[in-house]
Design an enzyme around this catalytic site. Structure first.
Site, PDB file in Angstrom:
ATOM      1  N   ASP A 251       1.095  -1.012  -0.094  1.00  0.00           N
ATOM      2  CA  ASP A 251      -0.163  -0.311   0.184  1.00  0.00           C
ATOM      3  C   ASP A 251       1.048   1.404  -0.118  1.00  0.00           C
ATOM      4  O   ASP A 251       1.577   1.418   0.837  1.00  0.00           O
ATOM      5  CB  ASP A 251      -1.012  -0.002   0.966  1.00  0.00           C
ATOM      6  CG  ASP A 251      -2.179  -0.622   1.275  1.00  0.00           C
ATOM      7  OD1 ASP A 251      -1.828  -1.710  -0.211  1.00  0.00           O
ATOM      8  OD2 ASP A 251      -2.507  -1.473   2.263  1.00  0.00           O
TER       9      ASP A 251
ATOM     10  N   ASP B 104     -15.219  -3.331  -1.644  1.00  0.00           N
ATOM     11  CA  ASP B 104     -15.258  -3.180   0.199  1.00  0.00           C
ATOM     12  C   ASP B 104     -15.923  -2.542   0.926  1.00  0.00           C
ATOM     13  O   ASP B 104     -16.885  -2.122   0.798  1.00  0.00           O
ATOM     14  CB  ASP B 104     -14.266  -1.977  -0.094  1.00  0.00           C
ATOM     15  CG  ASP B 104     -12.910  -2.096  -0.765  1.00  0.00           C
ATOM     16  OD1 ASP B 104     -12.495  -2.765  -1.278  1.00  0.00           O
ATOM     17  OD2 ASP B 104     -12.478  -1.172  -1.334  1.00  0.00           O
TER      18      ASP B 104
END
Length: 245
Positions: A8, A129
């Site tokens: 990330d 998500d």
């Protein structure tokens, strides 16, 4: 089952968040390229790359680092974060990204996913998500009223074949993944589903691999591989063994 080590990106560095909160970012490596090479050396076949700044700001924000990673590694890379239009999708694929993950845009501009799937086929992945079963948007800062199952089924109708499913409440917690919801999504939709969020032990990887027959085709590992809770090479070995007979 395939293991996806995650990288990330925030401010050009490799970080991990807790339940998607940027203010809780912990830097694990100032050099994401070396991190990508390290995961490749461990045997990873595909790296899961996320432009966190892009996810929150709605446009690519870590292009130089992403380009450097793509030039350095020989394995495949799937990328998400801030991918909101066809030009960005095309740019990333031309740069060498193997798959692009569309999240927020699937809610706000579903026609984009239709066009992208028609143009690029299985190189397009839905980033699903979920927070309390509802789809989160804008780098998880917002929550829609659409359920994960509803969106997955709609996108399947638009040509989608693969989903990355993240239970936000599990992400970065090392509390164990929500495999029940992940497997149910796979069974209910017939889509290929990659599990994400909460993997804490090698037993979690084994449990996910045991559900490969239900449609779980991969697991994204983040915080667990940075803290040493899970060894990437061991996870890959366990995942390759697949579900028990």
């Amino acid at each position: 089952m395939l293991i996806f080590p995650a990288i990330d990106l925030k401010g050009g560095r490799c970080v991990r968040l807790y339940q998607g909160r940027m203010e809780d970012a912990i830097v694990y490596n100032d050099d994401p390229v070396s991190q990508a090479l390290a995961w490749q050396a461990k045997g990873a076949q595909m790296i899961h790359l996320v432009d966190l700044d892009g996810a929150f700001e709605g446009e690519p924000k870590n292009l130089p680092v992403i380009q450097a990673i793509l030039e350095a590694v020989t394995v495949a890379v799937q990328l998400g974060g801030g991918i909101r239009d066809l030009n960005i999708i095309d740019r990333y694929l031309r740069m060498g990204v193997s798959r692009v993950i569309i999240g927020t845009a699937a809610i706000k501009n579903p026609e984009l996913l239709s066009v992208a799937c028609k143009e690029y086929g299985q190189r397009i992945v839905l980033g699903l998500d979920a927070r309390d079963g509802k789809v989160a948007t804008d780098g998880w800062a917002g929550t829609s009223q659409v359920t994960a199952l509803e969106l997955a089924l709609e996108m399947k109708g638009r040509g989608l074949r693969r989903v990355v499913y993240t239970d936000i409440s599990k992400d970065g917690t090392l509390a164990g993944p929500n495999l029940a919801a992940t497997a149910e999504l796979a069974r209910a939709t017939g889509l290929k589903v990659i599990a994400s969020g909460g993997f804490a032990t090698i037993d979690d990887v084994k449990a996910a691999a045991a559900l490969e027959g239900d449609g779980i085709e991969g697991a994204i590992l983040g915080k667990s591989i940075y803290t040493g809770a899970i060894d990437v090479a061991e996870a890959i070995r366990v995942a390759r063994e697949g579900r028990p007979c």
